[in-house]
Design a protein around this motif. Structure first.
Motif, PDB file in Angstrom:
ATOM      1  N   ARG A   7      19.093  10.331  51.174  1.00  0.00           N
ATOM      2  CA  ARG A   7      17.676  10.572  51.452  1.00  0.00           C
ATOM      3  C   ARG A   7      17.416  10.277  52.921  1.00  0.00           C
ATOM      4  O   ARG A   7      18.002   9.352  53.488  1.00  0.00           O
ATOM      5  N   TRP A   8      16.526  11.055  53.527  1.00  0.00           N
ATOM      6  CA  TRP A   8      16.227  10.850  54.944  1.00  0.00           C
ATOM      7  C   TRP A   8      15.166   9.757  55.072  1.00  0.00           C
ATOM      8  O   TRP A   8      13.996   9.985  55.316  1.00  0.00           O
ATOM      9  N   VAL A   9      15.620   8.520  54.867  1.00  0.00           N
ATOM     10  CA  VAL A   9      14.771   7.336  54.961  1.00  0.00           C
ATOM     11  C   VAL A   9      15.469   6.330  55.865  1.00  0.00           C
ATOM     12  O   VAL A   9      16.650   6.471  56.187  1.00  0.00           O
ATOM     13  N   ASP A  10      14.755   5.304  56.254  1.00  0.00           N
ATOM     14  CA  ASP A  10      15.367   4.243  57.036  1.00  0.00           C
ATOM     15  C   ASP A  10      16.526   3.639  56.246  1.00  0.00           C
ATOM     16  O   ASP A  10      16.426   3.452  55.026  1.00  0.00           O
ATOM     17  N   THR A  11      17.610   3.311  56.917  1.00  0.00           N
ATOM     18  CA  THR A  11      18.785   2.798  56.222  1.00  0.00           C
ATOM     19  C   THR A  11      18.561   1.409  55.623  1.00  0.00           C
ATOM     20  O   THR A  11      19.395   0.922  54.866  1.00  0.00           O
TER      21      THR A  11
ATOM     22  N   ASN B  86      20.872   5.549  50.219  1.00  0.00           N
ATOM     23  CA  ASN B  86      22.246   5.452  49.719  1.00  0.00           C
ATOM     24  C   ASN B  86      23.142   4.732  50.725  1.00  0.00           C
ATOM     25  O   ASN B  86      24.124   4.089  50.347  1.00  0.00           O
ATOM     26  N   ASP B  87      22.807   4.853  51.988  1.00  0.00           N
ATOM     27  CA  ASP B  87      23.511   4.140  53.052  1.00  0.00           C
ATOM     28  C   ASP B  87      23.496   2.636  52.755  1.00  0.00           C
ATOM     29  O   ASP B  87      24.533   1.959  52.774  1.00  0.00           O
ATOM     30  N   ARG B  88      22.314   2.126  52.483  1.00  0.00           N
ATOM     31  CA  ARG B  88      22.175   0.705  52.160  1.00  0.00           C
ATOM     32  C   ARG B  88      22.945   0.348  50.895  1.00  0.00           C
ATOM     33  O   ARG B  88      23.604  -0.702  50.824  1.00  0.00           O
ATOM     34  N   LEU B  89      22.881   1.211  49.896  1.00  0.00           N
ATOM     35  CA  LEU B  89      23.584   0.976  48.636  1.00  0.00           C
ATOM     36  C   LEU B  89      25.076   0.763  48.873  1.00  0.00           C
ATOM     37  O   LEU B  89      25.681  -0.166  48.330  1.00  0.00           O
ATOM     38  N   LEU B  90      25.680   1.615  49.698  1.00  0.00           N
ATOM     39  CA  LEU B  90      27.104   1.477  49.968  1.00  0.00           C
ATOM     40  C   LEU B  90      27.408   0.229  50.772  1.00  0.00           C
ATOM     41  O   LEU B  90      28.361  -0.501  50.484  1.00  0.00           O
ATOM     42  N   ARG B  91      26.604  -0.033  51.784  1.00  0.00           N
ATOM     43  CA  ARG B  91      26.864  -1.202  52.625  1.00  0.00           C
ATOM     44  C   ARG B  91      26.788  -2.503  51.819  1.00  0.00           C
ATOM     45  O   ARG B  91      27.585  -3.417  52.031  1.00  0.00           O
TER      46      ARG B  91
ATOM     47  N   LYS C 161      36.910  -3.474  55.582  1.00  0.00           N
ATOM     48  CA  LYS C 161      37.734  -3.013  56.699  1.00  0.00           C
ATOM     49  C   LYS C 161      37.675  -1.496  56.894  1.00  0.00           C
ATOM     50  O   LYS C 161      38.176  -0.984  57.897  1.00  0.00           O
ATOM     51  N   ALA C 162      37.071  -0.787  55.955  1.00  0.00           N
ATOM     52  CA  ALA C 162      37.002   0.670  56.048  1.00  0.00           C
ATOM     53  C   ALA C 162      36.027   1.099  57.142  1.00  0.00           C
ATOM     54  O   ALA C 162      35.136   0.348  57.546  1.00  0.00           O
ATOM     55  N   THR C 163      36.193   2.330  57.601  1.00  0.00           N
ATOM     56  CA  THR C 163      35.240   2.945  58.524  1.00  0.00           C
ATOM     57  C   THR C 163      34.150   3.629  57.703  1.00  0.00           C
ATOM     58  O   THR C 163      34.463   4.421  56.803  1.00  0.00           O
ATOM     59  N   PHE C 164      32.896   3.319  57.996  1.00  0.00           N
ATOM     60  CA  PHE C 164      31.789   3.937  57.262  1.00  0.00           C
ATOM     61  C   PHE C 164      31.140   5.004  58.131  1.00  0.00           C
ATOM     62  O   PHE C 164      30.690   4.729  59.245  1.00  0.00           O
ATOM     63  N   PHE C 165      31.085   6.228  57.623  1.00  0.00           N
ATOM     64  CA  PHE C 165      30.437   7.342  58.311  1.00  0.00           C
ATOM     65  C   PHE C 165      29.074   7.569  57.673  1.00  0.00           C
ATOM     66  O   PHE C 165      28.959   8.130  56.593  1.00  0.00           O
ATOM     67  N   SER C 166      28.035   7.100  58.346  1.00  0.00           N
ATOM     68  CA  SER C 166      26.668   7.228  57.835  1.00  0.00           C
ATOM     69  C   SER C 166      26.137   8.642  58.072  1.00  0.00           C
ATOM     70  O   SER C 166      26.409   9.257  59.105  1.00  0.00           O
ATOM     71  N   LEU C 167      25.367   9.143  57.119  1.00  0.00           N
ATOM     72  CA  LEU C 167      24.726  10.445  57.289  1.00  0.00           C
ATOM     73  C   LEU C 167      23.387  10.340  57.998  1.00  0.00           C
ATOM     74  O   LEU C 167      22.808  11.348  58.387  1.00  0.00           O
ATOM     75  N   LYS C 168      22.909   9.123  58.198  1.00  0.00           N
ATOM     76  CA  LYS C 168      21.604   8.894  58.842  1.00  0.00           C
ATOM     77  C   LYS C 168      21.853   8.182  60.164  1.00  0.00           C
ATOM     78  O   LYS C 168      21.906   6.978  60.259  1.00  0.00           O
ATOM     79  N   GLN C 169      22.006   8.984  61.222  1.00  0.00           N
ATOM     80  CA  GLN C 169      22.341   8.431  62.532  1.00  0.00           C
ATOM     81  C   GLN C 169      21.284   8.736  63.585  1.00  0.00           C
ATOM     82  O   GLN C 169      21.501   8.489  64.773  1.00  0.00           O
TER      83      GLN C 169
ATOM     84  N   THR D 173      10.816  18.530  43.497  1.00  0.00           N
ATOM     85  CA  THR D 173      10.628  17.690  42.317  1.00  0.00           C
ATOM     86  C   THR D 173      11.152  16.278  42.528  1.00  0.00           C
ATOM     87  O   THR D 173      11.272  15.503  41.573  1.00  0.00           O
ATOM     88  N   ALA D 174      11.491  15.946  43.755  1.00  0.00           N
ATOM     89  CA  ALA D 174      11.980  14.606  44.090  1.00  0.00           C
ATOM     90  C   ALA D 174      11.507  14.262  45.494  1.00  0.00           C
ATOM     91  O   ALA D 174      11.283  15.153  46.319  1.00  0.00           O
ATOM     92  N   PRO D 175      11.329  12.986  45.785  1.00  0.00           N
ATOM     93  CA  PRO D 175      10.814  12.595  47.095  1.00  0.00           C
ATOM     94  C   PRO D 175      11.854  12.705  48.201  1.00  0.00           C
ATOM     95  O   PRO D 175      13.058  12.693  47.935  1.00  0.00           O
ATOM     96  N   TYR D 176      11.371  12.821  49.403  1.00  0.00           N
ATOM     97  CA  TYR D 176      12.153  12.743  50.640  1.00  0.00           C
ATOM     98  C   TYR D 176      12.960  14.011  50.938  1.00  0.00           C
ATOM     99  O   TYR D 176      13.512  14.653  50.048  1.00  0.00           O
ATOM    100  N   GLU D 177      13.047  14.301  52.213  1.00  0.00           N
ATOM    101  CA  GLU D 177      14.035  15.259  52.693  1.00  0.00           C
ATOM    102  C   GLU D 177      15.416  14.652  52.483  1.00  0.00           C
ATOM    103  O   GLU D 177      15.572  13.433  52.428  1.00  0.00           O
ATOM    104  N   ARG D 178      16.422  15.489  52.390  1.00  0.00           N
ATOM    105  CA  ARG D 178      17.776  15.012  52.137  1.00  0.00           C
ATOM    106  C   ARG D 178      18.750  15.648  53.135  1.00  0.00           C
ATOM    107  O   ARG D 178      18.522  16.748  53.634  1.00  0.00           O
ATOM    108  N   VAL D 179      19.850  14.958  53.355  1.00  0.00           N
ATOM    109  CA  VAL D 179      20.988  15.522  54.065  1.00  0.00           C
ATOM    110  C   VAL D 179      22.151  15.496  53.094  1.00  0.00           C
ATOM    111  O   VAL D 179      22.380  14.491  52.402  1.00  0.00           O
TER     112      VAL D 179
END
Length: 230
Positions: free
Chosen positions: A70-74, A80-85, A95-103, A167-173
């Motif tokens: 979702r295109w929201v603050d992380t 979902n960014d926060r969920l993974l972190r 130790k993994a590299t995280f590639f965020s979709l919200k940059q 039918t759902a909130p927020y713009e998405r990437v």
């Protein structure tokens, strides 16, 4: 084409699923020196995240990203960014590299082009784990959106695109179909009888614009493993 993997409990599913994913990531690292995996959000994968984060594999050579966000603050609870972190990028997996979709602040065409180019460095993905909504949407390819045809276009270049569901909130990437279907290992992770009912409905017809998950479940050249527990 699908393979059903059914488990007696969600905890058993999480444990067995984490074991399989860890093995596939390890094989990819052995074969080419790195691995990449994309997860879906929601509450369903939290147990899987915990199990997987405790797998002692070479996470330093793994790139983790999201199928969509979702295109929201992380920092938002809806990110979902926060969920993974908070749930996956812990323990050994830290130790993994995280590639965020919200940059960035704006979800512009230029941003999408830039982030698609960045993602090309670790795609095609080794593992993709899809979720599914009650309406049959997957990733953020929504049947209600004006972008459903764009998202499902088999001839499109693999890319990250913008979706605006009605039918759902927020713009998405989201990664498009062309990017997701290239994954070496494709999964659908769902729990509960209601999701089994949606799968049955999805397999009963072939109109993917009405239920986008059909494009993945009914692809004749790609096996989609369904991991399900009540």
């Amino acid at each position: 084409m699908i393979i059903n993997n059914t488990f007696k409990s969600r905890s058993q599913l999480d444990r067995k699923f984490a074991q399989r994913i860890a093995k596939q990531l390890t094989t990819a690292i052995s074969d080419k020196g790195y691995a990449s995996i994309a997860f879906s959000g929601g509450s369903t994968p939290k147990g899987l995240f915990n199990e997987l984060s405790n797998k002692n594999i070479d996470w330093s050579n793994v790139t983790i990203t999201l199928v969509d966000d979702r295109w929201v603050d992380t920092a938002s609870k809806d990110s979902n960014d926060r969920l993974l972190r908070e749930n996956l990028l812990q323990n050994y997996a830290a130790k993994a590299t995280f590639f965020s979709l919200k940059q960035a602040e704006n979800l512009s065409e230029q941003y999408l082009a830039n982030i698609t180019e960045q993602a090309s460095r670790f795609t095609p993905l080794d593992v993709v784990i899809l979720g599914m909504g009650e309406d049959g949407h997957t990733a953020s390819i929504f049947p209600c959106s004006a972008q459903v045809h764009q998202g499902l276009d088999e001839l499109a270049d693999p890319a990250l695109i913008k979706v605006v569901p009605t039918t759902a909130p927020y713009e998405r990437v989201t990664f498009n179909y062309a990017a997701i279907i290239q994954a070496s290992h494709l999964y659908l992770h769902v729990v509960g009888q209601s999701k089994q009912d949606v799968i049955s409905q999805a397999l009963a017809d072939d109109d993917a614009t009405a239920m986008p998950i059909r494009a993945f479940l009914q692809n004749k050249d790609k096996t989609c493993n369904i991991f399900w527990a009540e």
